[in-house]
Write an enzyme that holds these catalytic residues in place. Sequence first.
Site: not given
Ligand SMILES: Cc1cc2nc3c(=O)[nH]c(=O)nc-3n(C[C@H](O)[C@H](O)[C@H](O)COP(=O)(O)O)c2cc1C
Lengths: 255, 255, 323, 323
Positions: C133, C136
């Site tokens: 990821n 960051c």
């Molecule tokens: C509460 C929350 C926590 C997330 N934590 C991470 C994370 O730790 N690592 C990561 O790569 N993406 C993280 N994401 C991003 C998700 O993996 C994803 O890429 C993003 O939410 C888009 O997908 P969605 O529209 O289906 O939620 C997080 C998203 C949300 C909403």
Amino acid sequence: MIPQMSRITRVLFENRSVATFELDACVDAEPGQFLMVWLPGEGEKPISIMDPDPLTITVARVGPFSTALHQRQVGDAVGWRGPFGRPFTVDGRHLLLVAGGYGAAPLHFLARRACDAGISTTLALGARTGDDLILVDRFRAIGCTTVLATDRGDVGYQGFVTDAILPDLAQFDRVAACGPEAMLYAVARMCWDAGVPAEVSLERYMKCGFGICGQCAMGDKLVCKDGPVFDIEELRHNRDFARFTRTATGRRVSL
Amino acid sequence: MIPQMSRITRVLFENRSVATFELDACVDAEPGQFLMVWLPGEGEKPISIMDPDPLTITVARVGPFSTALHQRQVGDAVGWRGPFGRPFTVDGRHLLLVAGGYGAAPLHFLARRACDAGISTTLALGARTGDDLILVDRFRAIGCTTVLATDRGDVGYQGFVTDAILPDLAQFDRVAACGPEAMLYAVARMCWDAGVPAEVSLERYMKCGFGICGQCAMGDKLVCKDGPVFDIEELRHNRDFARFTRTATGRRVSL
Amino acid sequence: MSPEEVDLSTAICGVHLRNPTMLASGIVGLSGEVLARVARCGAGAVVTKSCSLKPRVGHPNPVVVDYGAGVINAVGLSNPGVEAMVAEIRDARELMGEERVPIVASVFAHSIYDFGTVARYISEAEPDLIEANISCPNVEEEFGQLFSSTPYVAAQVTRRVKSSTNIPVIVKLSPNVPNIAEVAKAVVAAGADAISAVNTAGPGMLLDVESARPVLTNRVGGLSGPAIRPLAVRCVYDIANAVSVPVIGIGGQSDGRDVAEMISVGAVAVGVGTAVYRRGMEVFRHMTTELAELMARLGIDSIERLRGRGLPAGAPGRPGSDA
Amino acid sequence: MSPEEVDLSTAICGVHLRNPTMLASGIVGLSGEVLARVARCGAGAVVTKSCSLKPRVGHPNPVVVDYGAGVINAVGLSNPGVEAMVAEIRDARELMGEERVPIVASVFAHSIYDFGTVARYISEAEPDLIEANISCPNVEEEFGQLFSSTPYVAAQVTRRVKSSTNIPVIVKLSPNVPNIAEVAKAVVAAGADAISAVNTAGPGMLLDVESARPVLTNRVGGLSGPAIRPLAVRCVYDIANAVSVPVIGIGGQSDGRDVAEMISVGAVAVGVGTAVYRRGMEVFRHMTTELAELMARLGIDSIERLRGRGLPAGAPGRPGSDA
Ligand SMILES: Cc1cc2nc3c(=O)[nH]c(=O)nc-3n(C[C@H](O)[C@H](O)[C@H](O)COP(=O)(O)O)c2cc1C
Ligand SMILES: Cc1cc2nc3c(=O)[nH]c(=O)nc-3n(C[C@H](O)[C@H](O)[C@H](O)COP(=O)(O)OP(=O)(O)OC[C@H]3O[C@@H](n4cnc5c(N)ncnc54)[C@H](O)[C@@H]3O)c2cc1C
Ligand SMILES: Cc1cc2nc3c(=O)[nH]c(=O)nc-3n(C[C@H](O)[C@H](O)[C@H](O)COP(=O)(O)OP(=O)(O)OC[C@H]3O[C@@H](n4cnc5c(N)ncnc54)[C@H](O)[C@@H]3O)c2cc1C
Ligand SMILES: Cc1cc2nc3c(=O)[nH]c(=O)nc-3n(C[C@H](O)[C@H](O)[C@H](O)COP(=O)(O)O)c2cc1C
Ligand code: FES
Ligand code: FES
């Protein structure tokens, strides 16, 4: 609302340039509302709902899009979204429908609703020749009286359909019309004069179809959202009605 | 759901460390559901609904957030969103509520609903000292029988509230409990043994509060969404119940 | 064709998935037990919450808010640290038993060096795939720009992770860049075995009008959910037009149609985040059923046939293209 | 305090607005008559559709789709050309009569040079303000990058427009840049009298799964509506933290609360786009009423007092700051 694709289940050629397409879909709509019909790669155009269940449209071949649609066959997919716009009022006891060309399509939907509601319904249909008179049997089948007029006089009254019905206008307590704008203006004039409530369905070049882009402005109205059906009282002071339209760029030009 | 701000209309100090806050809001919730309560700049924490109308919460002063809340006065704003989580079942004919500490808060809401539904409701409330027994008058006012227990024995039974009620457990056809997890485990044991249906309300460190972040995992359950109220049958094989919890980083540690 | 006849299986770098729905990173996947539950709910694969070398508490609450059109979050990458995550992954695998689905370990770090260390460490848990990821902040760069912001830095991270593990590496990209295809090309040139796209968009900010305070303690947060779906679809389209490695499409997918849309623009699988909370953990089963029904209706009998249908002929991300 | 006692008036570069709701450019504002109707519906100011030197048909239909969380559009800047727009603006002013609200003329061009020409031409209509929409491709640059993409090019356009008219110039920024504050600083240094932010986000793409065709004929389009609200709020916050010129906040505002949120992060007024279709043209009256009620409840008696409450002390966009 993303377009949904439906398959053509039946194609009926009404005459050499108008065809009716039945789709394997139904739509929760009111008479006078329209769809944005999409042929991926060919564009998307506003088309009235001729019948909501099964969803049926009647389209005149006039240019690239309608020609492409006419080439579609049973089983082919057609995209659509909607319904959009403000519908006709289903009301009155003696309803007169005045149609020109494919204007018969939305009025067919209205006629069905009106007949179902026990309203005595008369269709006055005008065209250039008898062959251009479309959907007549359908209107009769649902119980409408029909008055026909052709420019040539080969079928029915010879001359404008508005002239054909003018003498009997007093028999009706409501009028609904769809067709060329000059015809609609003649209907509006007649009805303003006679004091008969009337609604007309208008057309303008449309882009969004749901009131965001401003392309379909007619005076201060947006035809796609405030219309396409207008009470003629709303049009009394409209500067564009029967006078000006807008091209695809939005430029205001004389009709 | 964005937090909404409400004003404090009443503050009642239940004892030296627990206060009840009435807000100028009401919430459409079920007993056992909780809110995320927000003090801008101080954080946001899960807090049970003690009464939904007017929205009332009862909070123990244990750390920075709860201390900040205790400093708020009538007229000050408090943010909240919710309700979240799965509620208690309002059912049975003889309902026993077992509360420890501020666990009395959600049970008060349940007691109100149960009494309204004509269920005979008994509250067994345990605490360290008589002064720690909170909301007793409120429970009595809505028609609950109360059984009190204190560690010191200065009020009621001396010892654990679970021991106080064990002999009479057979009189009840449903149990609901909220309080320290060790107490909940004792309740669950009792009820598993006696075959009495029971629900317990659990706590885990929460971030989102609505089932997206995974922080509140207890075994394979998310306490914020699958709970906070669980039927004890769901917990029989839960590896974490009464044994492990998770810190704010998500690390699993012994309780 | 009946829905049962549709072959929903897919693969990422040789790792077989029974269906293309995957848990997205950071969504409920903190613990081995919950990961195993997600698998029982029908996911084709699960991805852990991103972990770093050391445990992190993340930002103080509020950290996640549903604003209607989508979700905004600034959890702040809280995690129990890689050591604890190794244990959770092992736990997940054990609990899955027979009904085992691939486990993807997501890692992050705040320096290029640490990216390698955490990747090496997590490999002890033998996840099927590692996801880096890179959305960051890079503390070594000025302004703490995200690693994913520039092709050059993204490639450096990729190289470091690749040289630290033998497990195939997925690099997860941010949509908040001028040209995501350039970043994709750079990480693939640096050895990325697959790409996932996208992480959250924005960032955005919400304000409480009464207190005049940002709703998120961190002030800004990333957007997810239906709000960003068209953005995610466009990003995956751009990536699949630029590189031929498998792409995991993520961002706003809520139902089977959305999954089909993502696969049609070139994704081999779809990560599901926000919808897990909106439709519940059973969303994987629901989406899979909807997808099979849709494909049966369209007469498309496999993911391979669905994939890349919406890409231009010859796009690298279309099956059978030899790019 | 009662809602009637709240002073909703505001100003942009000395131009007085009875309330802070403005029509956003490209939304229904093609004709003088509709602009006048929008004014009758309660808008504090109206903005024309962006016009260019020559008429443009724009992209073929479909050009606008509501995808639920927001709207995606690629109208393609269709417009009747500046000559026709001069007539429409005059018409609008005449039709407004007594109840006249400020008229903002939006212009764009595909070269820096033409930006000046169209600005000079539109000035003949004597709009109260000119808005330069720089979120359009610059045909002089490679890849046709948007003028708004880089601070340097954005500043050049600003300079050219400023030197072509005496009417105050608003520059409208795109959110799709790594650092919108840098672009804001550059256009202000180049003479921009005000900034509006944001134009549509993305771009995004939607696909019809059955035909495997993009739903928009142009394939990609910009996102608007509730989906992008947090993004727009963050952009305005960033801008108001960087420059002290008036900012018009635009992006996803649907009700009075949303207007208050935008003003709290530094906007002097709010452009309303997607909500005009979703709530109808009466949206201006509704939003204004809701805003007054909210402000009355919070005891904030003027826009000036509301403005910038959510900004850090000393931020340039806070009233009374001397930046
Ligand atoms: C509460 C929350 C926590 C997330 N934590 C991470 C994370 O730790 N690592 C990561 O790569 N993406 C993280 N994401 C991003 C998700 O993996 C994803 O890429 C993003 O939410 C888009 O997908 P969605 O529209 O289906 O939620 C997080 C998203 C949300 C909403
Ligand atoms: C509310 C409404 C309902 C309609 N219902 C029907 C119907 O039921 N049956 C039917 O045959 N036709 C209907 N039309 C007209 C139909 O939209 C046009 O005939 C069609 O767009 C022609 O496209 P084309 O490419 O075949 O022809 P073109 O050569 O592109 O145009 C031929 C004519 O259609 C008009 N037209 C073209 N594009 C549009 C557009 N985007 N919006 C509006 N008008 C356009 C042109 O101005 C011209 O007058 C309706 C139009 C409107 C506005
Ligand atoms: C579903 C639920 C309902 C609750 N209902 C009530 C209630 O009605 N009344 C009441 O007084 N308390 C209630 N709590 C507990 C309350 O959330 C904590 O007491 C509060 O968070 C303490 O914060 P603090 O800053 O004052 O103390 P801290 O010093 O931060 O923490 C003290 C204790 O609270 C726990 N805690 C801290 N932050 C959280 C968090 N984000 N989520 C969960 N626990 C946390 C800590 O683990 C520790 O055990 C409830 C908790 C949960 C999970
Ligand atoms: C259909 C449509 C057409 C638009 N046309 C223009 C335009 O011509 N010029 C411009 O500067 N912005 C244009 N925009 C952008 C809007 O002015 C506005 O910045 C954007 O939609 C965000 O606001 P909203 O979320 O309130 O819609 C258009 C937006 C839409 C949806
Ligand atoms: S066609 Fe867009 S407003 Fe009518
Ligand atoms: S607190 Fe986030 S899932 Fe429970």
